[in-house]
Scaffold this active site. Structure first.
Site, PDB file in Angstrom:
ATOM      1  CE  LYS A 120      -4.407   2.827   0.916  1.00  0.00           C
ATOM      2  NZ  LYS A 120      -3.844   3.637  -0.206  1.00  0.00           N
TER       3      LYS A 120
HETATM    4  C1  LIG Z   1      -3.244   3.052  -1.342  1.00  0.00           C
HETATM    5  C2  LIG Z   1      -3.130   3.884  -2.549  1.00  0.00           C
HETATM    6  C3  LIG Z   1      -2.802   3.342  -3.802  1.00  0.00           C
HETATM    7  C4  LIG Z   1      -2.481   1.881  -4.007  1.00  0.00           C
HETATM    8  O1  LIG Z   1      -3.564   1.021  -3.791  1.00  0.00           O
HETATM    9  P1  LIG Z   1      -3.306  -0.524  -3.492  1.00  0.00           P
HETATM   10  O2  LIG Z   1      -4.627  -1.071  -3.134  1.00  0.00           O
HETATM   11  O3  LIG Z   1      -2.341  -0.562  -2.333  1.00  0.00           O
HETATM   12  O4  LIG Z   1      -2.723  -1.124  -4.711  1.00  0.00           O
HETATM   13  C5  LIG Z   1      -2.749   4.191  -4.896  1.00  0.00           C
HETATM   14  N1  LIG Z   1      -2.982   5.509  -4.769  1.00  0.00           N
HETATM   15  C6  LIG Z   1      -3.293   6.072  -3.581  1.00  0.00           C
HETATM   16  C7  LIG Z   1      -3.508   7.535  -3.514  1.00  0.00           C
HETATM   17  C8  LIG Z   1      -3.388   5.286  -2.433  1.00  0.00           C
HETATM   18  O5  LIG Z   1      -3.690   5.857  -1.264  1.00  0.00           O
END
Ligand SMILES: *Cc1c(COP(=O)(O)O)cnc(C)c1O
Length: 511
Positions: A120
């Site tokens: 993120k």
């Molecule tokens: C947020 C997240 C996901 C999922 O991503 P999306 O965009 O919500 O599909 C997968 N793995 C980790 C570690 C995350 O923080």
């Protein structure tokens, strides 16, 4: 070409600017913003020019197709991009670990080299700078009391909170409050959030569950008076800027394998929850990147996998707590954007307005009946670009183990449990792909294993050579436990108490 944004639930031709789409976040009708046109890039441009660019230069080429120069001059956009990725530990920003296991065609796209060791960061480092840029531009040299300010409020079950905090720490005219359930997040996650010294950041440790925290955040957004006084903002996963920033690594990693050769076959496999990560891949594909398939990898919270198999988009009873908690969702909020394109592709002349009407109906059904159904032609269209795999908790542990044993470059590679969902999905795909020898699989790695110590330990503790401290924990995360923590304890999960606390803390911050 001039770019604007429309809401996925709108039945009017009206569009808004990039700035409005970013700052407002959500359409007034509850829909999500989508670009009025997906820019097209020629093979020539991609494979003889873009394939040679650095991550930052590539990000600039992509983003300038979605942001008009009249809104953000190119020099400013470049600065925003360079600043956002200067905080990453890898020069490549999102390096591709090629050929993890000898002869297996599996390549791991490491998205966790940002400040909080999670994917993120790729989006939130950019979003934080973008918010600050828009605010600064409006505020100019106005004195403190007249400046427009944003109060970002969010809830986290552990992982997203820290990426939001690191994206917004120290930003002018922005304050950030993150609620989390006391004692229910891991020590490392708590340390990451609470050791940030910037005065515009405050974590609120709430006695209650994650759902309590999330309900309070929703109630705060719905509170008109509080909202008007504080200009409450969100940086949640539906913000278009987050999707936009994530498009870059699909192109970048693709070129790491293809070079200037457009004939290589590549599949992306993406551990998915709210569908933001993989949606960026869809935009890359629609821009012209010749991806074979985007594979949605879900954990036991499998609404997306069920949808692709049945055509029913249906809320299941409760969220299951799995070993990959960042993917524990009932509804995938960004999936609405894909549904809009799927609905529109069924219509003659790609009618935007009619597509908005269809989406609006689907989502009112979801609200009133907990589900909606699409016809087989919609699923058929979805399967042109996507496939899906569901991975269970025991399979996650098995995959972490197996990868530790079989990886060759480097040896003893340690997956985090989310990444393991993706890698298991690769093996499931390979078993089905008759031409799997000719396909390169890029499996997205969404978090560093240090963030999910208990799952990694559960998988690997029987290996005598394995040590979490030595093999997994990075030095700068180790240091966090010695730093002072800034925690505000909230004794009850009560909206009035939390509003009062935010007011009190805001006056102390004196922004
Ligand atoms: C947020 C997240 C996901 C999922 O991503 P999306 O965009 O919500 O599909 C997968 N793995 C980790 C570690 C995350 O923080």
């Amino acid at each position: 070409m001039s770019q604007t944004y429309r809401s996925s639930r709108s039945a009017s031709p009206e569009t808004v600017s990039f700035e409005t789409a970013i700052i407002q976040g959500l359409g007034k009708d509850g829909g999500l913003f989508i670009p009025s046109a997906i820019p097209q890039v020629s093979q020539e441009t991609m494979f003889s020019q873009w394939s040679k660019l650095s991550f930052q230069d590539l990000a600039f080429e992509i983003m300038k197709l979605y942001v008009n120069e009249s809104e953000i001059p190119h020099a400013d956009l470049k600065d925003l991009i360079n600043k956002s990725y200067s905080t990453f530990r890898s020069e490549e920003v999102t390096p591709l670990n090629k050929n993890l296991i000898e002869g297996d065609n599996i390549n791991i796209l490491e998205l966790f080299h940002g400040p909080t060791y999670a994917f993120k960061d790729v989006a939130l480092q950019f979003v934080g700078n973008l918010f600050e840029y828009f605010l600064n531009r409006g505020n100019g040299d106005l004195p403190k009391e007249q400046r427009k300010k944003i109060t970002v409020v969010g809830a986290t079950s552990g992982d997203t909170g820290s990426a939001a905090i690191y994206g917004l720490r120290g930003k002018k005219d922005i304050s950030v409050f993150i609620l989390y359930p006391t004692g229910r997040i891991s020590p490392i996650q708590e340390e990451q959030m609470t050791t940030v010294p910037d005065k515009n950041v405050q974590t609120l440790s709430v006695k209650g569950t994650f759902d309590n925290c999330q309900d309070i955040v929703k109630a705060i957004f719905a509170d008109k008076e509080f909202n008007e006084n504080h200009n409450v903002g969100a940086v949640n996963s539906i913000n278009w800027a987050r999707i936009l920033a994530q498009i870059t690594y699909y192109f970048y990693s693709y070129f790491k394998i293809s070079g200037s050769n457009p004939d290589i076959k590549i599949k992306f496999v993406v551990p998915s929850g709210n569908f933001g990560d993989i949606l960026a891949g869809y935009f890359a594909k629609k821009m012209g990147l010749p991806v074979q398939k985007l594979v949605i990898a879900t954990n036991e919270n499998d609404i997306l996998d069920r949808f692709l198999k049945s055509g029913d988009y249906a809320r299941s009873g409760d969220v299951k707590a799995t070993l990959s908690p960042a993917m524990d969702i009932l509804i995938s909020s960004n999936f609405e954007r894909l549904l809009w394109y799927l609905a529109r592709d069924q219509l003659a002349n790609g009618d935007d307005i009619k597509a908005g009407e269809i989406l609006s109906k689907w989502f009112s059904d979801l609200k009133s009946q907990g589900k909606f159904s699409v016809g087989p032609e919609v699923i058929k269209a979805a399967l042109v670009d996507f496939d899906s795999e569901r991975v269970s908790d025991p399979e996650i542990l098995e995959t972490i183990k197996q990868t530790y044993e079989t990886s060759t470059s480097p040896k003893n590679y340690i997956l985090d449990p989310h990444t393991a969902v993706g890698v298991k999905a690769v093996y499931n795909q390979k078993a089905k792909d008759s031409n799997s020898k000719d396909i390169q699989y890029i499996s997205l790695s969404t978090a560093h294993p240090a963030k999910f110590a208990s799952a990694v330990d559960a998988a690997l503790r029987n290996y005598s050579a394995y040590s979490f401290e030595k093999d997994v924990l990075p030095a700068d995360l180790k240091k966090l436990s010695a730093l002072p923590k800034k925690i505000k304890l909230i004794e009850r999960a009560d909206i009035e108490l939390i509003k009062a606390t935010i007011d009190e803390e805001l006056s102390k911050m004196d922004l």
